[in-house]
Design a protein around this motif. Structure first.
Motif, PDB file in Angstrom:
ATOM      1  N   PHE A 135      49.337  75.990  55.318  1.00 37.53           N
ATOM      2  CA  PHE A 135      49.588  76.617  56.616  1.00 37.53           C
ATOM      3  C   PHE A 135      49.894  78.098  56.448  1.00 37.53           C
ATOM      4  O   PHE A 135      49.349  78.953  57.167  1.00 37.53           O
ATOM      5  CB  PHE A 135      50.749  75.909  57.307  1.00 37.53           C
ATOM      6  CG  PHE A 135      51.311  76.651  58.483  1.00 37.53           C
ATOM      7  CD1 PHE A 135      50.609  76.749  59.670  1.00 37.53           C
ATOM      8  CD2 PHE A 135      52.551  77.283  58.396  1.00 37.53           C
ATOM      9  CE1 PHE A 135      51.129  77.449  60.754  1.00 37.53           C
ATOM     10  CE2 PHE A 135      53.068  77.977  59.464  1.00 37.53           C
ATOM     11  CZ  PHE A 135      52.358  78.058  60.647  1.00 37.53           C
TER      12      PHE A 135
ATOM     13  N   SER B 193      46.853  80.115  55.669  1.00 43.74           N
ATOM     14  CA  SER B 193      45.909  80.239  56.781  1.00 43.74           C
ATOM     15  C   SER B 193      46.251  81.405  57.703  1.00 43.74           C
ATOM     16  O   SER B 193      45.422  81.819  58.514  1.00 43.74           O
ATOM     17  CB  SER B 193      45.879  78.938  57.595  1.00 43.74           C
ATOM     18  OG  SER B 193      47.036  78.819  58.413  1.00 43.74           O
ATOM     19  N   LEU B 194      47.463  81.946  57.580  1.00 41.32           N
ATOM     20  CA  LEU B 194      47.898  83.037  58.457  1.00 41.32           C
ATOM     21  C   LEU B 194      47.520  84.407  57.941  1.00 41.32           C
ATOM     22  O   LEU B 194      47.806  85.412  58.586  1.00 41.32           O
ATOM     23  CB  LEU B 194      49.424  82.960  58.638  1.00 41.32           C
ATOM     24  CG  LEU B 194      49.962  81.649  59.214  1.00 41.32           C
ATOM     25  CD1 LEU B 194      51.481  81.701  59.309  1.00 41.32           C
ATOM     26  CD2 LEU B 194      49.349  81.346  60.579  1.00 41.32           C
TER      27      LEU B 194
ATOM     28  N   SER C 128      45.252  72.986  61.595  1.00 43.95           N
ATOM     29  CA  SER C 128      44.943  73.153  63.018  1.00 43.95           C
ATOM     30  C   SER C 128      46.043  72.564  63.894  1.00 43.95           C
ATOM     31  O   SER C 128      46.430  73.145  64.910  1.00 43.95           O
ATOM     32  CB  SER C 128      43.602  72.484  63.345  1.00 43.95           C
ATOM     33  OG  SER C 128      42.545  73.072  62.626  1.00 43.95           O
TER      34      SER C 128
ATOM     35  N   THR D 146      49.143  74.886  63.753  1.00 44.61           N
ATOM     36  CA  THR D 146      48.917  76.128  64.491  1.00 44.61           C
ATOM     37  C   THR D 146      48.949  75.874  65.989  1.00 44.61           C
ATOM     38  O   THR D 146      49.492  76.674  66.758  1.00 44.61           O
ATOM     39  CB  THR D 146      47.571  76.742  64.085  1.00 44.61           C
ATOM     40  OG1 THR D 146      47.556  76.961  62.670  1.00 44.61           O
ATOM     41  CG2 THR D 146      47.351  78.080  64.777  1.00 44.61           C
TER      42      THR D 146
ATOM     43  N   SER E 223      50.441  86.238  68.311  1.00 43.65           N
ATOM     44  CA  SER E 223      49.765  85.203  67.556  1.00 43.65           C
ATOM     45  C   SER E 223      50.738  84.514  66.615  1.00 43.65           C
ATOM     46  O   SER E 223      51.833  85.014  66.343  1.00 43.65           O
ATOM     47  CB  SER E 223      48.614  85.809  66.748  1.00 43.65           C
ATOM     48  OG  SER E 223      49.127  86.659  65.733  1.00 43.65           O
ATOM     49  N   VAL E 224      50.350  83.358  66.102  1.00 42.69           N
ATOM     50  CA  VAL E 224      51.176  82.640  65.142  1.00 42.69           C
ATOM     51  C   VAL E 224      51.368  83.483  63.890  1.00 42.69           C
ATOM     52  O   VAL E 224      52.461  83.534  63.316  1.00 42.69           O
ATOM     53  CB  VAL E 224      50.542  81.279  64.799  1.00 42.69           C
ATOM     54  CG1 VAL E 224      51.348  80.562  63.722  1.00 42.69           C
ATOM     55  CG2 VAL E 224      50.445  80.410  66.048  1.00 42.69           C
TER      56      VAL E 224
END
Length: 283
Positions: free
Chosen positions: A115, A118-119, A150, A153, A162-163
């Motif tokens: 996770f 992915s950012l 997914s 998020t 945004s995250v």
């Protein structure tokens, strides 16, 4: 080095495609991501068994900072295994943590690292022969990994910014005068997050301080934001609605990063460098 018979196909233009290629050929490899924060992915027979990144607490941090294992006990385990090749086995043998619990913690650290990675946008990657992993689990498929990213998020979406921006934003207490009465009704985990919110720490910093996963801390901070108990030190940029054309889902969907992952050029082992994300600065 990896010989030509095991070299991933030139069509592996991003990390999900690379992992799918390694999965289809049941390869055991280590994938090193370059950039900020960078990280390492470990695969055995095509399954992802461990991931590490400076952006999220690893198994050691989760065990020590959470208080599950004391520094003294950890030092004793390291002394019993000077090569650090059997730390997991020593932890179980000395009954400091159960085998099942260690498996769950290692899987939690894996998903949290995925996770966190992915950012951000990796600058490139290198595929090497497998290296030893101190903590690993039975392994998960790349498809399950992308699905979990997914899901996480999606749970964090909906707030301002945004995250990815939220993950690198310093947080502060919003209404100190109201905290004494409000804190008592909160779960203990929320109270711990509040106690570590000082205007200098990002969600990552709080996760490391508490020995908890980055995603779990961000989820709690989203709740505390909704309650008006914390706020970012600087306003988050409002998200713009997506205008992208919707297309059918691919067998292995792209990860839900805020920016697209880099593409590879044929004949090269690393993707074309992309502009690095803005520096967050140390707290």
């Amino acid at each position: 080095m990896i010989d030509d018979t095991t070299e991933p196909a030139a069509g592996s233009r991003n990390i999900p495609a690379l992992l799918a290629d390694l999965r289809s050929r049941k390869q055991s490899r280590t994938v090193r991501l370059t950039g900020s924060p960078g990280g390492t992915l470990h695969l055995r027979d095509g399954l992802v068994v461990a991931m590490e990144t400076p952006a999220a607490p690893n198994v050691e941090s989760l065990l020590l900072r959470s208080g599950r294992i004391t520094e003294e006990a950890w030092s004793a385990v390291c002394a019993a295994d000077t090569t650090h090749g059997r730390l997991a086995e020593e932890l179980v043998a000395q009954e400091l943590v159960g085998a099942g619990e260690l498996e769950i913690i290692s899987l939690s650290a894996l998903f949290d690292a995925a996770f966190a990675l992915s950012l951000s946008r990796p600058e490139g990657w290198e595929v090497t022969e497998p290296v030893p992993v101190l903590y690993r689990n039975a392994g998960i498929t790349p498809e399950r990994l992308v699905t979990e990213i997914s899901r996480r998020t999606g749970l964090l979406a909906g707030g301002p910014g945004s995250v990815a921006e939220f993950a690198r934003t310093r947080m502060q207490l919003a209404a100190p005068a109201q905290l004494p009465g409000a804190v008592g009704a909160l779960p203990a985990r929320h109270q711990d997050v509040l106690a570590n919110t000082d205007g200098r720490r990002t969600p990552r910093d709080i996760a490391f301080a508490l020995g908890r996963g980055l995603f779990a801390v961000m989820l709690d901070l989203r709740r505390l934001l909704a309650l008006g108990l914390v706020q970012p030190t600087a306003p988050l940029t409002p998200q713009r609605p997506s205008t992208a054309t919707r297309t059918p889902s691919a067998p292995v969907p792209a990860p839900p990063a805020a920016v697209p992952l880099p593409r590879r050029l044929p004949g090269r082992n690393a993707p074309t460098p992309a502009p690095a994300p803005p520096a967050t600065g140390a707290p």
